[in-house]
Motif scaffolding. Sequence first.
Motif, PDB file in Angstrom:
ATOM      1  N   GLY A 144       0.869  -1.283  -0.046  1.00  0.00           N
ATOM      2  CA  GLY A 144      -0.241  -0.125  -0.162  1.00  0.00           C
ATOM      3  C   GLY A 144       0.676   1.278   0.190  1.00  0.00           C
ATOM      4  O   GLY A 144       0.351   2.206   0.324  1.00  0.00           O
ATOM      5  N   PHE A 145       2.079   1.150  -0.300  1.00  0.00           N
ATOM      6  CA  PHE A 145       3.008   2.369  -0.665  1.00  0.00           C
ATOM      7  C   PHE A 145       2.492   3.573  -1.170  1.00  0.00           C
ATOM      8  O   PHE A 145       2.369   4.634  -0.933  1.00  0.00           O
ATOM      9  N   PRO A 146       1.898   3.450  -2.404  1.00  0.00           N
ATOM     10  CA  PRO A 146       1.553   4.399  -3.257  1.00  0.00           C
ATOM     11  C   PRO A 146       0.572   5.092  -2.795  1.00  0.00           C
ATOM     12  O   PRO A 146       0.427   6.231  -2.709  1.00  0.00           O
ATOM     13  N   ALA A 147      -0.726   4.583  -2.194  1.00  0.00           N
ATOM     14  CA  ALA A 147      -1.673   5.402  -1.621  1.00  0.00           C
ATOM     15  C   ALA A 147      -1.143   6.071  -0.209  1.00  0.00           C
ATOM     16  O   ALA A 147      -1.639   6.998  -0.172  1.00  0.00           O
ATOM     17  N   ARG A 148      -0.432   5.540   0.293  1.00  0.00           N
ATOM     18  CA  ARG A 148       0.269   6.247   1.723  1.00  0.00           C
ATOM     19  C   ARG A 148       1.090   7.489   1.127  1.00  0.00           C
ATOM     20  O   ARG A 148       0.703   8.459   1.641  1.00  0.00           O
ATOM     21  N   ASN A 149       1.872   7.361   0.089  1.00  0.00           N
ATOM     22  CA  ASN A 149       2.525   8.387  -0.494  1.00  0.00           C
ATOM     23  C   ASN A 149       1.754   9.266  -0.905  1.00  0.00           C
ATOM     24  O   ASN A 149       2.153  10.706  -0.786  1.00  0.00           O
ATOM     25  N   ARG A 150       0.614   9.068  -1.445  1.00  0.00           N
ATOM     26  CA  ARG A 150      -0.408  10.048  -1.936  1.00  0.00           C
ATOM     27  C   ARG A 150      -0.665  11.131  -1.016  1.00  0.00           C
ATOM     28  O   ARG A 150      -0.878  12.134  -0.922  1.00  0.00           O
ATOM     29  N   ASP A 151      -1.282  10.520   0.239  1.00  0.00           N
ATOM     30  CA  ASP A 151      -1.645  11.251   1.484  1.00  0.00           C
ATOM     31  C   ASP A 151      -0.366  12.014   1.994  1.00  0.00           C
ATOM     32  O   ASP A 151      -0.603  13.194   2.200  1.00  0.00           O
ATOM     33  N   ALA A 152       0.754  11.614   2.143  1.00  0.00           N
ATOM     34  CA  ALA A 152       1.748  12.132   2.554  1.00  0.00           C
ATOM     35  C   ALA A 152       2.429  13.423   1.708  1.00  0.00           C
ATOM     36  O   ALA A 152       2.946  14.448   2.155  1.00  0.00           O
ATOM     37  N   MET A 153       2.140  13.258   0.515  1.00  0.00           N
ATOM     38  CA  MET A 153       2.467  14.287  -0.631  1.00  0.00           C
ATOM     39  C   MET A 153       1.805  15.502  -0.231  1.00  0.00           C
ATOM     40  O   MET A 153       2.167  16.427  -0.486  1.00  0.00           O
ATOM     41  N   HIS A 154       0.567  15.444  -0.099  1.00  0.00           N
ATOM     42  CA  HIS A 154      -0.437  16.319   0.176  1.00  0.00           C
ATOM     43  C   HIS A 154       0.170  17.068   1.362  1.00  0.00           C
ATOM     44  O   HIS A 154       0.310  18.417   1.502  1.00  0.00           O
ATOM     45  N   ASP A 155       0.440  16.363   2.338  1.00  0.00           N
ATOM     46  CA  ASP A 155       0.901  16.944   3.669  1.00  0.00           C
ATOM     47  C   ASP A 155       2.174  17.687   3.117  1.00  0.00           C
ATOM     48  O   ASP A 155       2.538  18.658   3.881  1.00  0.00           O
TER      49      ASP A 155
END
Length: 168
Positions: A144-155
């Motif tokens: 699930g790294f891509p989805a978690r990265n998407r959230d972190a990228m907004h942050d």
Amino acid sequence: MSESRRIQAERIIDAPAEAIFDVLADPRRHSEIDGSDSVRDALVSAPERLHVDSTFTMRMQVRPPNLHSASLLQVTVAIINRGRISNTVTEFDEPHAITWRNDFGRHTWRFELHPVPGSPTRTLVRETFDYSTNLLPPLLEAVGFPARNRDAMHDTLDRLAAAVGATV
């Protein structure tokens, strides 16, 4: 670059591209803007200002913030690398774009800066995580790294805005 293995986030930041690029080009400030909370500080040997082909090493979180499989993988990689991750700058087009490659996994992070037409002090910033070049893209997807990265990228983009004094 495989579109299916590329994650993007973008936002308009109320700051000129030059000010934003200055933060991105200074690895000592990366922990300040990292939305994943996994980046700690740059090693003393990191350059004060990046350039194409420069390398920089960051200290990384070695305790998982939670038991999510993506967090466990990220911490495992950091432990394997003695709590450090090295990167190499592959693109440096000031103040328009900067890209660095993670030397362990081989994936890249790219920031593009586009001045908003008619506004010299507003910039569209696009962050791209491209894991098509990673050594094991299916593993990143499985945890699930891509989805978690998407959230972190907004942050990250919100923190980048705060770092240049823009309203978040």
